[in-house]
Design a protein around this motif. Structure first.
Motif, short mmCIF file in Angstrom:
data_model
loop_
_atom_site.label_atom_id
_atom_site.label_comp_id
_atom_site.label_asym_id
_atom_site.label_seq_id
_atom_site.Cartn_x
_atom_site.Cartn_y
_atom_site.Cartn_z
N SER A 277 106.51 0.43 -12.76
CA SER A 277 107.56 1.18 -12.07
C SER A 277 107.65 2.56 -12.70
N SER B 148 107.01 8.57 -6.91
CA SER B 148 107.26 7.23 -7.43
C SER B 148 106.15 6.30 -6.96
N LEU C 49 109.09 1.13 -6.20
CA LEU C 49 110.40 1.75 -6.27
C LEU C 49 110.86 2.14 -4.87
N LEU D 131 108.54 6.78 -12.22
CA LEU D 131 109.23 7.84 -11.49
C LEU D 131 108.84 9.16 -12.13
N ILE E 40 118.18 5.20 -6.46
CA ILE E 40 117.02 4.38 -6.80
C ILE E 40 117.48 2.94 -6.88
#
Length: 464
Positions: A218, A269, A273, A220, A295
């Motif tokens: 994950s 991202s 996500l 970002l 998010i």
């Protein structure tokens, strides 16, 4: 030709991921699929190793699966009720004279994270950041050591634990990477690339993101890249977008973020996500627009804290306590038959001595997992159970002492009753442990009193 792998493809090589049916059949065909070693006395039955992807990852029986579900049911229900992580990105172009506006921007929008680029602050210069940070928030920064401009910072809520990541600095851009732990850990990287074109940026960015991909799935990525990705004829922006596609990154900003009509601030991202409610806001303090987003990721909430008061009685020496009391009592000359006011003074004196030797201490404790099944009613019942257990043990000890100092007529009867109570307590304690439990004999209480009771101990006749 170089081979490109996405983060999801690299994670598929992990041995904990469930293999496909084709791979399992191939392993069985060549005799490479073996059962794990299990101790013969463990009483555990092996289930199917390669279970479904949505099932509990366990190779034991359903008993452990149910206990695992019960253990994590509370935390899962807590996560499902939580709100999304509200995040914002803004290029400040210097924090000077803008701290109060950004402080209100955080509180008005109830932000969880505010990522700032071009703060223009220097090392050991925290005045502007302290003014920008509201009450209940903290910040992590990466100032530019030399030269004018640059600088990155992130302001976050105090109940969010940020773990900064140590990644070597690059010469073509500035970055600040941190990890947000939780059920699904989130790795965030804030990047600021100066507007001057450097040939090493694409290679530096590729190496940087390769290291991030090995930490978490994950990811970002957000910041001011100073790349006109809205210009399809620009070769540099096309090469940059190809790198994003190779890493399976999605770019979410589709509107201009700069006053000159270009998309310079990006939010990228991975596919796992979900970013929603992305919007642009003009704060009228910079030539860039502020980007806010939600998010949807399970972030652990704040821990419940409790304040407890206690005394460290283990550090209290009886001799010191006795001498302290004797000195005060001798000096004050307490009477033999004190009145109620004198008893109040006596109790106050004892409290003073106790506070001097073992003072009250206050401590704040927190629990990471909330146990909803442990209600206040259950706490009261467990407290009563402990009290009854203590009374039962005290009664048994008093009965044994009475048996030793009783008359010859009642001593055998008391000894028989004591032996029956001790046998019952031992049987109850052994039945709670399945390894020590054994079937009880099917005999009546009267027969056990006659046949199984031990002979009474010798006693002495007291002078009446």
């Amino acid at each position: 030709m170089a081979l490109w792998y996405t983060s999801s493809q690299l994670l598929r090589l992990n041995h904990r991921i469930t293999p496909s049916k084709v791979i399992t059949a191939t392993l069985q065909h060549f005799g490479l699929l073996r059962r794990p070693y299990i101790h013969s006395g463990s009483r555990r039955k092996v289930a199917n190793i390669f279970t479904a992807a949505k099932s509990t990852p366990s190779i034991w029986t359903d008993r452990n699966s149910r206990s695992s579900v019960l253990r994590h049911a509370t935390s899962a229900s807590t996560i499902s009720k939580q709100k999304p992580l509200k995040t914002a990105l803004f290029n400040t172009r210097s924090l000077n004279n803008k701290s109060l506006i950004l402080n209100e921007f955080i509180t008005d929008n109830k932000l969880d994270l505010l990522c700032l680029t071009e703060t223009w602050h220097k090392p050991m210069d925290y005045v502007a950041l302290n003014q920008t940070t509201p009450t209940g928030y903290s910040y992590v920064d990466n100032p530019r050591a030399e030269g004018r401009g640059g600088g990155i910072a992130v302001i976050h809520r105090d109940d969010l634990t940020l773990s900064p990541l140590s990644i070597p600095a690059a010469s073509s851009f500035e970055h600040l990477a941190f990890r947000l732990p939780g059920p699904q850990s989130l790795t965030v990287a804030i990047i600021y690339r100066p507007p001057k074109t450097t040939s090493s940026f694409l290679s530096d960015f590729t190496d940087f993101f390769t290291q991030l991909s090995s930490i978490s799935s994950s990811l970002l990525l957000l910041g001011d890249f100073n790349i006109h990705i809205d210009s399809p004829k620009c070769k540099f922006s096309a090469d940059f977008l190809d790198i994003l596609n190779c890493f399976n990154l999605t770019q979410h900003v589709n509107s201009p973020t700069h006053s000159r009509g270009h998309i310079l601030d990006l939010v990228c991202s991975t596919a796992c996500l979900c970013i929603q409610n992305l919007s642009l806001t003009d704060l009228a303090i910079s030539d860039h627009l502020a980007i806010t987003m939600d998010i949807n990721i399970p972030i652990p909430g704040s821990k419940h804290t409790y304040t407890i008061t206690f005394r460290n009685l283990k550090s209290l020496f009886p001799i010191s306590f006795s001498s302290s009391i004797s000195d005060i009592i001798t000096a004050s000359s307490f009477p033999a038959n004190p009145t109620p006011p004198e008893l109040v003074v006596y109790n106050r004196t004892l409290s003073t001595c106790l506070n001097q030797l073992a003072p009250l201490k206050t401590k704040t404790v927190s629990f990471s997992h909330s146990t909803q099944w442990y209600t206040p009613e259950l706490h009261i019942l467990k407290k009563k159970q402990r009290q009854l257990d203590s009374l039962c043990k005290t009664a048994l000890q008093n009965t044994e002492m009475l048996c030793l100092h009783s008359t010859p007529a009642i001593s055998p009867l008391i000894w028989k009753i004591t032996s029956l109570n001790s046998t019952a307590i031992k049987q109850n304690s052994s039945s709670s442990d399945p390894k020590r439990s054994s079937p009880l004999p099917r005999t009546s209480p009267s027969s056990s009193m006659v046949t199984t009771s031990p002979s009474p101990p010798p006693y002495e006749t007291l002078a009446l």
